[in-house]
Write a protein that holds these residues in place. Structure first.
Motif, PDB file in Angstrom:
ATOM      1  N   THR A  25       8.959 -33.621 -13.399  1.00 39.74           N
ATOM      2  CA  THR A  25       8.599 -32.388 -12.666  1.00 39.74           C
ATOM      3  C   THR A  25       8.374 -32.682 -11.195  1.00 39.74           C
ATOM      4  OG1 THR A  25       7.582 -31.473 -14.657  1.00 39.74           O
ATOM      5  CG2 THR A  25       6.966 -30.474 -12.550  1.00 39.74           C
ATOM      6  N   LEU A  26       7.639 -33.747 -10.895  1.00 40.33           N
ATOM      7  CA  LEU A  26       7.377 -34.111  -9.497  1.00 40.33           C
ATOM      8  C   LEU A  26       8.666 -34.518  -8.784  1.00 40.33           C
ATOM      9  CD1 LEU A  26       4.021 -36.091  -9.854  1.00 40.33           C
ATOM     10  CD2 LEU A  26       4.360 -33.811  -8.870  1.00 40.33           C
ATOM     11  N   THR A  27       9.536 -35.223  -9.476  1.00 41.82           N
ATOM     12  CA  THR A  27      10.816 -35.622  -8.881  1.00 41.82           C
ATOM     13  C   THR A  27      11.654 -34.389  -8.560  1.00 41.82           C
ATOM     14  OG1 THR A  27      10.769 -37.689 -10.126  1.00 41.82           O
ATOM     15  CG2 THR A  27      12.901 -37.012  -9.234  1.00 41.82           C
ATOM     16  N   ASP A  28      11.712 -33.444  -9.497  1.00 44.26           N
ATOM     17  CA  ASP A  28      12.446 -32.196  -9.261  1.00 44.26           C
ATOM     18  C   ASP A  28      11.846 -31.419  -8.095  1.00 44.26           C
ATOM     19  OD1 ASP A  28      14.129 -32.825 -11.360  1.00 44.26           O
ATOM     20  OD2 ASP A  28      13.137 -31.487 -12.809  1.00 44.26           O
ATOM     21  N   ALA A  29      10.515 -31.367  -8.044  1.00 38.41           N
ATOM     22  CA  ALA A  29       9.845 -30.670  -6.946  1.00 38.41           C
ATOM     23  C   ALA A  29      10.173 -31.338  -5.608  1.00 38.41           C
ATOM     24  CB  ALA A  29       8.332 -30.637  -7.181  1.00 38.41           C
TER      25      ALA A  29
ATOM     26  N   GLU B 284      13.592 -30.265  -4.590  1.00 37.64           N
ATOM     27  CA  GLU B 284      13.556 -28.888  -4.093  1.00 37.64           C
ATOM     28  C   GLU B 284      12.981 -28.835  -2.675  1.00 37.64           C
ATOM     29  OE1 GLU B 284      11.852 -25.949  -6.728  1.00 37.64           O
ATOM     30  OE2 GLU B 284      12.724 -26.946  -8.470  1.00 37.64           O
ATOM     31  N   ILE B 285      11.952 -29.598  -2.424  1.00 32.00           N
ATOM     32  CA  ILE B 285      11.354 -29.645  -1.085  1.00 32.00           C
ATOM     33  C   ILE B 285      12.363 -30.190  -0.077  1.00 32.00           C
ATOM     34  CG2 ILE B 285       9.598 -30.805   0.331  1.00 32.00           C
ATOM     35  CD1 ILE B 285       7.705 -30.536  -2.114  1.00 32.00           C
ATOM     36  N   THR B 286      13.097 -31.230  -0.451  1.00 33.89           N
ATOM     37  CA  THR B 286      14.121 -31.791   0.430  1.00 33.89           C
ATOM     38  C   THR B 286      15.192 -30.742   0.733  1.00 33.89           C
ATOM     39  OG1 THR B 286      13.731 -34.007  -0.451  1.00 33.89           O
ATOM     40  CG2 THR B 286      15.829 -33.643   0.678  1.00 33.89           C
ATOM     41  N   ALA B 287      15.614 -29.997  -0.294  1.00 34.13           N
ATOM     42  CA  ALA B 287      16.612 -28.939  -0.098  1.00 34.13           C
ATOM     43  C   ALA B 287      16.065 -27.850   0.823  1.00 34.13           C
ATOM     44  CB  ALA B 287      17.037 -28.357  -1.440  1.00 34.13           C
ATOM     45  N   MET B 288      14.804 -27.498   0.631  1.00 29.34           N
ATOM     46  CA  MET B 288      14.181 -26.480   1.478  1.00 29.34           C
ATOM     47  C   MET B 288      14.108 -26.936   2.935  1.00 29.34           C
ATOM     48  SD  MET B 288      11.042 -25.018  -0.772  1.00 29.34           S
ATOM     49  CE  MET B 288      11.268 -24.368  -2.398  1.00 29.34           C
ATOM     50  N   LYS B 289      13.805 -28.202   3.148  1.00 27.81           N
ATOM     51  CA  LYS B 289      13.760 -28.736   4.510  1.00 27.81           C
ATOM     52  C   LYS B 289      15.124 -28.614   5.175  1.00 27.81           C
ATOM     53  CE  LYS B 289       9.980 -32.096   4.060  1.00 27.81           C
ATOM     54  NZ  LYS B 289       9.645 -33.530   4.080  1.00 27.81           N
TER      55      LYS B 289
END
Length: 158
Positions: free
Chosen positions: A12-16, A19-24
């Motif tokens: 879950t943390l890896t996926d999050a 997602e954060i990297t994609a959002m950046k």
């Protein structure tokens, strides 16, 4: 915590993190879009200002030409009397036109955006919008992401 629960938490943390990297990356793209739009708005303001000066110059030239025509017409009128249909003349003097600028949502292709800019220029020319009201007029027509961008730009200038 069991091994399965720990493994699920790590996943879950890896996926999050992904997602954060994609959002950046998206935010970086938005920043570039805002920079590009800001440049286009600056170009629009310059173009509008140049067009306003052209319109003013043409208006002055037309006004001088009309004064000469009116002087000539009034001399002719003295010779032949008042116009036959006074109501028709009054109607022509009070001619009004309704025009508007379409909304800009910020998601147009370049050709559509250029068409919109052309529409804005024609509107300002047709309606003789003073320079000091042109930016506010265009800002009023910004919607969605374009309006958000404009609001952010205004806040950053304060």
């Amino acid at each position: 915590m069991s091994d399965n629960e720990l493994e699920a938490t790590i996943t879950t943390l890896t996926d999050a993190g992904r997602e954060i990297t994609a959002m950046k990356k998206d935010i970086g793209g938005f920043r570039q879009d805002i920079t590009n739009l800001s440049t286009l708005v600056g170009q629009l303001a310059t173009t509008v200002q140049q067009l306003s000066l052209d319109v003013q110059a043409r208006g002055l030239a037309r006004g001088q030409h009309r004064r000469q025509e009116n002087k000539h017409d009034s001399e002719e009128e003295e010779e032949r009397g008042p116009p036959i249909n006074q109501q028709q003349v009054r109607h022509e003097e009070n001619y009004r036109m309704k025009a508007d600028i379409s909304f800009f949502y910020g998601n147009l292709q370049i050709e559509e955006f250029l068409d919109w800019l052309s529409e804005v220029d024609r509107f300002f020319s047709l309606m003789d919008v003073p320079e000091n009201k042109q930016v506010k007029t265009v800002a009023w027509k910004l919607k969605s992401t374009a309006a958000c961008w404009w609001d952010d730009l205004q806040e950053s200038r304060v």
